[in-house]
Design a protein around this motif. Structure first.
Motif, PDB file in Angstrom:
ATOM      1  N   GLN A 138      16.795  17.497  19.596  1.00  0.00           N
ATOM      2  CA  GLN A 138      15.654  17.879  18.760  1.00  0.00           C
ATOM      3  C   GLN A 138      15.614  19.372  18.448  1.00  0.00           C
ATOM      4  OE1 GLN A 138      11.898  16.251  20.275  1.00  0.00           O
ATOM      5  NE2 GLN A 138      13.054  14.628  21.307  1.00  0.00           N
ATOM      6  N   THR A 149      16.749  21.686  16.437  1.00  0.00           N
ATOM      7  CA  THR A 149      17.401  21.953  15.149  1.00  0.00           C
ATOM      8  C   THR A 149      16.443  22.769  14.271  1.00  0.00           C
ATOM      9  OG1 THR A 149      16.580  19.853  14.269  1.00  0.00           O
ATOM     10  CG2 THR A 149      18.807  19.854  15.203  1.00  0.00           C
ATOM     11  N   PRO A 203      14.538  23.414  10.928  1.00  0.00           N
ATOM     12  CA  PRO A 203      14.134  22.652   9.746  1.00  0.00           C
ATOM     13  C   PRO A 203      14.426  23.435   8.465  1.00  0.00           C
ATOM     14  CG  PRO A 203      12.208  23.587  10.815  1.00  0.00           C
ATOM     15  CD  PRO A 203      13.383  23.889  11.709  1.00  0.00           C
ATOM     16  N   GLN A 204      14.659  22.726   7.397  1.00  0.00           N
ATOM     17  CA  GLN A 204      14.926  23.318   6.067  1.00  0.00           C
ATOM     18  C   GLN A 204      16.072  24.321   6.128  1.00  0.00           C
ATOM     19  OE1 GLN A 204      11.366  24.845   4.291  1.00  0.00           O
ATOM     20  NE2 GLN A 204      10.177  22.996   4.726  1.00  0.00           N
ATOM     21  N   ARG A 205      17.087  23.925   6.837  1.00  0.00           N
ATOM     22  CA  ARG A 205      18.244  24.808   7.009  1.00  0.00           C
ATOM     23  C   ARG A 205      18.950  25.070   5.690  1.00  0.00           C
ATOM     24  NH1 ARG A 205      23.314  23.331  11.018  1.00  0.00           N
ATOM     25  NH2 ARG A 205      24.830  24.773  10.129  1.00  0.00           N
TER      26      ARG A 205
END
Length: 783
Positions: free
Chosen positions: A747, A749, A751-753
């Motif tokens: 989990q 990670t 976001p919106q990479r």
């Protein structure tokens, strides 16, 4: 004794005398009268004649293996006199001399015996008495009848277990005690050559029941064989004093022993091989069978594809048993030879498998499968054959052998366990989980089928010889809790969080019923981890299912159980993996593990609170986790090694501390971003990059925070360094994380990479490193 004398004309006198009490001054108790004039008048009642004086008895001869001490009384208090064709007067005179020697000694006895009969003279309190007993021929006949009756009873009850003689177990125990008493009676008399064949047969039968039923150690059983060999050497006038057991066997089997002793000695040697084989002394067994075969060539090896000397020697041995002697023994030597051969092949094959030669091991095990063995041993052989094929790169053949093992013995659950391990190596998740589920159901049943052995007639069976401790790594029985944990673990690793959570909760219920540590095997990799780790893994599975409150409750139990064991301060030295404390160094390992478990529990609790949307509680638990970890100090010993070398030599537990700290910093920084505390978030992300500079998630969070703080030039510079190493763009999913941290890693990670990367690259293309204030990229990607 001359070899040409007839046994019926031999006379043996034995005097059992007490030792003289220290300081009594009454002389040595075994000293004979100086002349016949000192003989008391009672000799007339024993057989003295009026025709003339009683002739003097022959001088004393010491028992084989004994020697007289020069210049003093005889060393032993035991004398033997032998005469050929003795007269009645000689008998009476010798008895008189012996009795006079021990007269006045309370409890002394004189045994006067020949083949036809015996008289025991007893002295007690100044009174003499005598008692007639049967002769040697009568004793041998009586002992032979008792031995034959016991052997016949055992054969009857094993052929018809429901006979009127009683159950097999009861009769076995009764026969064991009866043979022990009979052996004690036979060996209580001096060694005589005519009685030795029967004595060795009784010893053989007694040892058979002792090996099967007795809890005696191998040393005690070997001592019985050694005593029997000593008596054989005494009867054959060979000195075996201070010799090892192997040397005694060499003297007996290579010496000139009478022909009638060959069969009982070969049977006894087979039992010696059984004891040595059970102790895994394969080389010693090989030397014994070389003696048994004599000058005969062992011939070709019975194993196709390999040349094994031990198996060839056992195969070439032909015990000189006859139908008459078979009636006197409870298990004949031919059956014992078959069991010895099969067991030796089993052990040799397993030895080759351990040595890393699966091809030779497979050939020997295939030969062992053709021998005399029970269903349980045959299932073990097929299981080992499966392991051999797996090591040879033949997984499909290995599966077939494991199925054969289950077909032979459906209750041999280690074959099912090995099948599950094989499916795991092949990556067949469905088959592995199905095998583990079946195994747990079988082990958790109310009743389990007992292991079926050979016929009860076989007192020695292969199970007694093949129970080596190393075999448990392949054929050891697993407990239900071990299988349940492995099933839970595999489900969690495969991403089946729902199944994993249910299995873990069942396992935690078993923990509350009682401790599980006694079910963990000592060989190989532990089947069960420590209990706090089981709780943490259960919490991780619950967290993946979004059962956040349940995960928090499970972690709270870990915190409660470990808090009392946490020390004030830790000092760790990663280069040499040495751990030490400033307080209570005796419980160092337990304290270190407790610190690790509590920090991991706080991490999982913070994660759960963050998913529930309670940012303050989440930050509070992440901070508790970091505070615990800050109490751990990493110390350098002065070795200026590169960081890469230090990382390779650091112990796994030290790495786990760093991993937990990095995850807590990243997740707490994300919570600070949610609270618009960007500077605090930036510090957490920078600290996490100090721990692991290659973390892509921490780098992306750092870039995003710099963008939000309008430090875009710094963000662009950092992005150029980060972008120049493509390997950093991939998530590090193959790091050696503990299983209970796996859900957190999955989990963690950004976001919106893709949007952030696209904006940064667009900014660099349009303006280089000079940023425009009016650029639309000046707005943060994430709120």
């Amino acid at each position: 004794m001359e070899g040409g004398q007839e046994p019926g004309h031999l006379l043996c006198f034995r005097c059992l005398l007490r030792a003289d009490p220290a300081g009594s001054g009454r002389g040595h108790p075994g000293q004979l009268p100086a002349s016949l004039s000192d003989v008391p008048r009672w000799t007339k009642g024993v057989g003295a004649t009026e025709a003339g004086p009683v002739p003097a008895p022959p001088p004393p001869q010491h028992l084989p293996g004994q020697s007289a001490r020069a210049g003093g009384p005889p060393a032993p208090s035991r004398f033997a006199f032998v005469a050929a064709r003795p007269s009645r007067a000689a008998v009476a005179g010798a008895a008189a001399l012996l009795f006079a020697a021990c007269r006045g000694r309370r409890g002394n006895r004189v045994l006067l015996a020949n083949q036809r009969g015996a008289t025991v003279f007893m002295a007690s309190g100044g009174r003499e008495s005598r008692m007639a007993v049967p002769g040697l021929d009568g004793c041998l006949e009586r002992w032979r009848e008792q031995n034959g009756a016991l052997a016949g009873r055992w054969r009857r009850v094993t052929r018809a277990p429901r006979s009127s003689d009683g159950s097999v177990a009861e009769v076995a125990q009764e026969c064991r005690l009866a043979f022990a008493r009979l052996l004690q009676e036979v060996q209580g008399l001096p060694t005589v050559l005519p009685a030795l064949p029967l004595e060795l047969t009784i010893l053989y039968n007694s040892l058979l029941f002792d090996i099967r039923l007795s809890s005696n150690s191998g040393k005690k059983l070997l001592a019985k064989i050694e005593h029997g060999l000593r008596r054989v050497l005494e009867a054959c006038a060979m000195s075996g004093k201070e010799l090892s057991l192997e040397d005694r066997w060499q003297m007996v089997l290579r010496g000139e022993t009478p022909e009638e002793l060959q069969a009982p000695l070969h049977r006894l040697a087979a039992l010696q091989g059984v004891l040595w084989l059970a102790a895994n002394r394969l080389e010693t067994v090989k030397g014994l069978f070389q003696l048994l075969n004599g000058a005969k060539s062992p011939g070709p090896s019975p194993c196709c594809g390999c040349n094994n000397e031990l198996l060839s020697l056992i195969y070439a041995w032909h015990p000189p048993d006859t139908k008459e002697t078979d009636l006197l023994v409870v298990q004949n030597a031919k059956d014992l030879k078959s069991i010895l051969w099969a067991s030796a092949a089993f052990l040799q094959g397993f030895q080759e498998l351990e040595a890393g030669d699966p091809l030779s091991a497979l050939a020997i095990l295939q030969a062992a499968a053709t021998g005399l063995c029970s269903k349980r041993v045959l299932a073990q052989i097929f299981t080992l054959m499966g392991c051999c094929n797996l090591k040879m790169g033949k997984p499909q053949t290995a599966v077939l052998h494991l199925k054969q093992a289950l077909l032979v013995d459906a209750a041999f659950f280690p074959a099912l366990y090995q099948a599950a391990l094989l499916y795991h190596q092949l990556g067949l998740v469905e088959a592995e989980l199905e095998a583990l589920a079946l195994l747990f159901q079988a082990l958790d049943g109310a009743t389990q089928m007992p292991a079926e052995s050979l016929s009860p007639h076989f007192l020695i069976h292969p199970e007694l010889l093949t129970c080596t401790p190393k075999l448990t790594a392949f054929c050891g029985q697993k407990s239900p809790s071990e299988v349940k944990y492995l099933l839970s673990k595999r489900c969690l690793q495969a991403g089946r969080a729902s199944e994993a959570a249910e299995h873990y909760l069942d396992l935690l219920a078993l923990v509350r019923e009682g401790p599980l540590h006694h079910q963990v095997h000592l060989c190989g990799e532990p089947a069960l981890p420590r209990i706090p780790e089981v709780f943490l893994e259960a919490a991780s599975a619950l967290e993946e299912l979004a059962r956040h409150q349940d995960a928090i409750a499970v972690c709270a139990e870990v915190v409660t159980r470990t808090s009392e064991l946490i020390p004030e301060r830790f000092c760790l030295e990663p280069e040499k993996a040495r751990f030490f404390l400033t307080e209570r160094p005796s419980s160092l390992v337990q304290q270190k593990e407790s610190m690790l478990w509590r920090a991991a529990a706080y991490l999982l609790q913070g994660w759960a609170w963050a998913e529930l949307g309670d940012i303050k509680e989440a930050i509070d638990h992440f901070s508790r986790c970091l505070n615990d970890l800050l109490r751990v100090q990493f110390m350098n010993t002065g070795d200026n090694s590169p960081n890469q070398q230090v990382d390779q030599t650091a112990p796994f537990k030290v790495k786990v501390f760093s991993q937990i700290r990095r995850l807590a910093l990243i997740r707490r920084g994300a919570q600070f971003l949610e609270m618009q505390q960007d500077k605090k978030a930036l510090m957490d992300f920078q600290h996490s990059l100090h721990i692991c500079p290659d973390s892509p998630t921490a780098n992306l969070y750092l870039l995003h925070t710099l963008w939000k703080l309008d430090r875009r030039q710094e963000a662009a510079t950092h992005w150029q360094k980060f972008h120049s190493r493509p390997m950093l763009m991939e998530e590090e999913v193959e790091r050696p994380f503990p299983l209970y941290l796996l859900s957190c890693v999955r989990q963690t990670t950004f976001p919106q990479r893709e949007a952030l990367v696209r904006n940064l690259e667009g900014c660099l293309v349009e303006t280089g490193l000079a940023w425009r204030a009016s650029s639309p990229l000046s707005q943060p990607v994430l709120s």
